[in-house]
Structures are given as C-alpha cells and as structure tokens.
Design an enzyme around this catalytic site. Sequence first.
Site, PDB file in Angstrom:
ATOM      1  N   TYR A 145      -9.489 -49.556   1.477  1.00  0.00           N
ATOM      2  CA  TYR A 145      -9.843 -48.119   1.454  1.00  0.00           C
ATOM      3  C   TYR A 145     -10.628 -47.940   2.573  1.00  0.00           C
ATOM      4  O   TYR A 145     -11.550 -48.824   3.408  1.00  0.00           O
ATOM      5  CB  TYR A 145     -10.928 -47.988   0.415  1.00  0.00           C
ATOM      6  CG  TYR A 145     -11.610 -46.620   0.201  1.00  0.00           C
ATOM      7  CD1 TYR A 145     -10.747 -45.492  -0.007  1.00  0.00           C
ATOM      8  CD2 TYR A 145     -12.895 -46.406   0.748  1.00  0.00           C
ATOM      9  CE1 TYR A 145     -11.357 -44.305  -0.212  1.00  0.00           C
ATOM     10  CE2 TYR A 145     -13.621 -45.256   0.571  1.00  0.00           C
ATOM     11  CZ  TYR A 145     -12.886 -44.182   0.262  1.00  0.00           C
ATOM     12  OH  TYR A 145     -13.513 -42.950   0.140  1.00  0.00           O
ATOM     13  N   ASP A 240     -12.194 -52.597   9.749  1.00  0.00           N
ATOM     14  CA  ASP A 240     -12.965 -51.823   9.022  1.00  0.00           C
ATOM     15  C   ASP A 240     -14.268 -52.850   8.424  1.00  0.00           C
ATOM     16  O   ASP A 240     -13.876 -53.298   7.244  1.00  0.00           O
ATOM     17  CB  ASP A 240     -12.360 -51.127   8.060  1.00  0.00           C
ATOM     18  CG  ASP A 240     -13.320 -50.230   7.162  1.00  0.00           C
ATOM     19  OD1 ASP A 240     -14.516 -50.334   7.238  1.00  0.00           O
ATOM     20  OD2 ASP A 240     -12.723 -49.084   6.777  1.00  0.00           O
ATOM     21  N   LYS A 268     -22.916 -48.585   6.371  1.00  0.00           N
ATOM     22  CA  LYS A 268     -23.586 -49.133   5.262  1.00  0.00           C
ATOM     23  C   LYS A 268     -24.632 -49.769   5.654  1.00  0.00           C
ATOM     24  O   LYS A 268     -26.017 -49.158   6.010  1.00  0.00           O
ATOM     25  CB  LYS A 268     -22.980 -50.091   4.301  1.00  0.00           C
ATOM     26  CG  LYS A 268     -21.928 -49.184   3.553  1.00  0.00           C
ATOM     27  CD  LYS A 268     -21.228 -49.865   2.607  1.00  0.00           C
ATOM     28  CE  LYS A 268     -19.847 -49.401   1.843  1.00  0.00           C
ATOM     29  NZ  LYS A 268     -20.304 -48.058   0.955  1.00  0.00           N
TER      30      LYS A 268
HETATM   31  N1  HOZ Z   1     -15.937 -45.592  -2.167  1.00  0.00           N
HETATM   32  C1  HOZ Z   1     -17.563 -46.304  -2.341  1.00  0.00           C
HETATM   33  C2  HOZ Z   1     -17.398 -47.805  -2.846  1.00  0.00           C
HETATM   34  N2  HOZ Z   1     -16.414 -48.429  -2.179  1.00  0.00           N
HETATM   35  C3  HOZ Z   1     -17.958 -45.160  -3.554  1.00  0.00           C
HETATM   36  C4  HOZ Z   1     -19.364 -44.836  -2.962  1.00  0.00           C
HETATM   37  C5  HOZ Z   1     -20.157 -43.902  -3.870  1.00  0.00           C
HETATM   38  O1  HOZ Z   1     -19.474 -43.600  -5.018  1.00  0.00           O
HETATM   39  O2  HOZ Z   1     -21.312 -43.961  -3.675  1.00  0.00           O
END
Ligand code: HOZ
Length: 428
Positions: A145, A240, A268
């Site tokens: 992702y 990433d 992050k």
């Molecule tokens: N795609 C995010 C985790 N890999 C989700 C982030 C969220 O919902 O805060």
Amino acid sequence: MANNPRSEALFERAQRVIPGGVNSPVRSFGAVGGTPPFIARGAGARIWDVDGNEYVDFLGSWGPLVLGHAYPAVVEAVQRAAADGTSFGAPTEREVHLAELVAAAVPSIEMLRLVSSGTEAVMSAVRIARAYTGRSKVVKFNGCYHGHADGMLVKAGSGAATLGVPTSAGVPEAYAAETLVAEYNDLDSVVALLDAHINQVAAVIVEPVAGNMGVVPPEEGFLEGLRRLTGEAGALLIFDEVITGFRVAYGGAQARYGVTPDLTCLGKIIGGGLPVGAFGGRADVMAMVAPLGPAYQAGTLSGNPLAVAAGTACLEALAEPGTYEALDALGAQAEAGLRAAAEAAGTPMTLNRVGSMFTAFFTEEPVRTWADAAGADTERYAAFFHGLLERGVYVAPSQFEAAFVSLAHTPEDVAFAARAAAGALGGG
Ligand code: HOZ
C-alpha cells in the site's frame, strides 16, 4: 464491546456527516464488526475512550507513535512552535533542521522535500521518477500500500484490501494501465514485467518490509535483486518507508538491510504524530523538483512548523543510544508471548516480525506474499481482535496491518497483552 454507550452515540452521529462515520476506512471496524471506540486521550502506552475504557495500545496511530502518546518532549516542542505561529507558507528554520536530521540519517537521501502525508510523498516521488526517466510505467507489488493516489490503488493492501477494494473504483483505466503489479518476494515476477516493458518502466516502488498486508519481511536477496534489476533496466528504485522509516532502524529499512534506493518516501514517525510526509533521494533526481526543475510539486502546509517541531523532537529522542535495542527486545517479548498463547490454545498462527513491528497471521503456512497473507483466517482474526479489545488491548481492526510496540511500553505491558492474547484465543 460491552460498555460503550458514548462511542455508540458518537458513531451514529458521525455516520450522518462523515462517510461510514470515519475519516479513514479501516477505522470503521468494517472487517471485524462492532462499534469503534472513540478515543478521548492517550498517555504513554495507553489510550482511553470516551466511555472511560482503558487500553494498552499496540496500534500507535498506525505507526508514528514510536515514543508513545503525548511524549513530553514532543508535546513541549509543539506547544513552543504553536506559540510562535502555526503556519506561514514561507520557509522556516525548523523545517531546515528536520530536513538535515532526515538527510543525515537515511542513506539514500541527499535532498528531500517535506509534504503533509505519506500519500503525497509517494505521489510526488512517482512524478519525479517519471520526469527523471521520461518513462510512464511503475511497478508495484501485490498487497503493498502506497497511499491513495490513483495510480497506487491497484492491488493495494491495507484498508483497501481489508474492505475488498484493492483496485479502487474511480481510478481511470488509463491510470491503472500505467501500474504493473509484481508479487512480493518474487524477483522472477519483476523480471517478467521489466522484460515485457523494456524502456517503459520509470520506477519500481516497494515497501522494503511490507507492513500493509500485515508484516511481511523481505526474503534474503529480494531487495538486493530489486536494486540490481532496476539499475539494469534504467528504472529508479523507490522505497516506501512511510512505516519502516526510523522504525526498523534509525536509518530505516535501507540501513537495516544495506540496500540503497534512488528515492525514499517517509511519513508517520518523522512527524512525531502530526501530519507529515517527505520524499527524497539522489541529488540529481531531486533536481527535477520545482523550482530547481520542471516537475511541479507544492503545498501550503508543507513543512508546517508544528509538524516539523514534533518530528524533530521525536527523531532527537530516537537518536539516543539503545533505543532500537529496547524496541527490538519489546518486539521479541511480544512475539514470544503471542507464540506461547497460540500454542497453548492449539491455534495455527504464523508470526512475522521485524524489530518493533509484527503481525500474527491465523494460518499454518509461512506468509511471504500477498496470496499467503490473504490465505489467513480473517474471521479468526476478528474474534481475536474483539477478545483483545474486551481485555483492554488495542490492535489494528484488520488482519492486514501491523502491530507496533513503542518505547513507552514496559515489559509488564507486553506481558499483560500476552495474557490477554491467551485469553482471547481461549487457551488461558
Ligand atoms: N492505511 C492506514 C494504515 N496502514 C490506515 C490509517 C488510518 O486509518 O488511520
């Protein structure tokens, strides 16, 4: 969850004005059922919901909170920055300081640009790679992702996979056609794509430790192979490291595994829990970025003073000796506790861990690709998730995410979680 009338009421209110009641889909508990607790506050390794329930938190806001909630130096830095003004849309000394810290830590980064999210970082890095190579196609991996930019929502992991939309509606076919999908930990699948699209691939983008199909470590030779293959194909290699940056080592996965990409995306942890992203890499590639070069990229809140102050305080704390050894020890304890709980309950489980990030997959098989991850028993995960939540342990509401320990966790917190896991699996 039994005692959550306020969360129930808030969820109902939220659903009237926010799609699904949440500002990011996986938070809706769609994959595990039930009502998400609405969080009122956090301190250290703990969070409390609006009904007063307390949880030991192993989600850590999906990764950034490597120091725990409301870490005093981060809070102070944000307060000091806020008192000086929250946004200028002009250069500040604080953003230069964070950029210098990141460039000094991450092997591939000679120059970087700060943005406001990991999605923006990836979207921009891909544009720069295309500008630099004059090519349009990008290879990504099934189950990885990279945020929600159009071209990356093809066979994506994380919430997209969790909710059954790995290739999103609304992505024009023409965009999706520019994204080629290989299998994680399978260099032959990359060779096949590069051979089939000679001189067309601008970049191969990868999570060097996959964190968005659950944690899947790179097998020996995989990252090295990507480095070699991209070099031979004249394509750029993009790591990433939005999750792994400053998480699996101070210099990220590239420092841990000794493989240096051309471009790196961060987010992050470098924002200390505030909205930040960054993309950076080789100076000659970053020279494509406007105003130095012709590839446009911009943002009013990029390098926001509060976010960079939080990020700087976070990186300064992480630079102290022994932090990564401490994180690894807590991660190892969590792994041992989960393994013992699963064994006592006779539950098939494969545990993947890299340092302080890990996932318990409910399958007997090794998990090294998206197909393996997708083969895990998600209903069992949902039951486990609720068993943990009832016992005061908060983890991701999806099998296809990572759990994290932070420096705020104590061995007692991890032991508490192991007992909760044993209870949740019915073996303790
Ligand atoms: N795609 C995010 C985790 N890999 C989700 C982030 C969220 O919902 O805060």
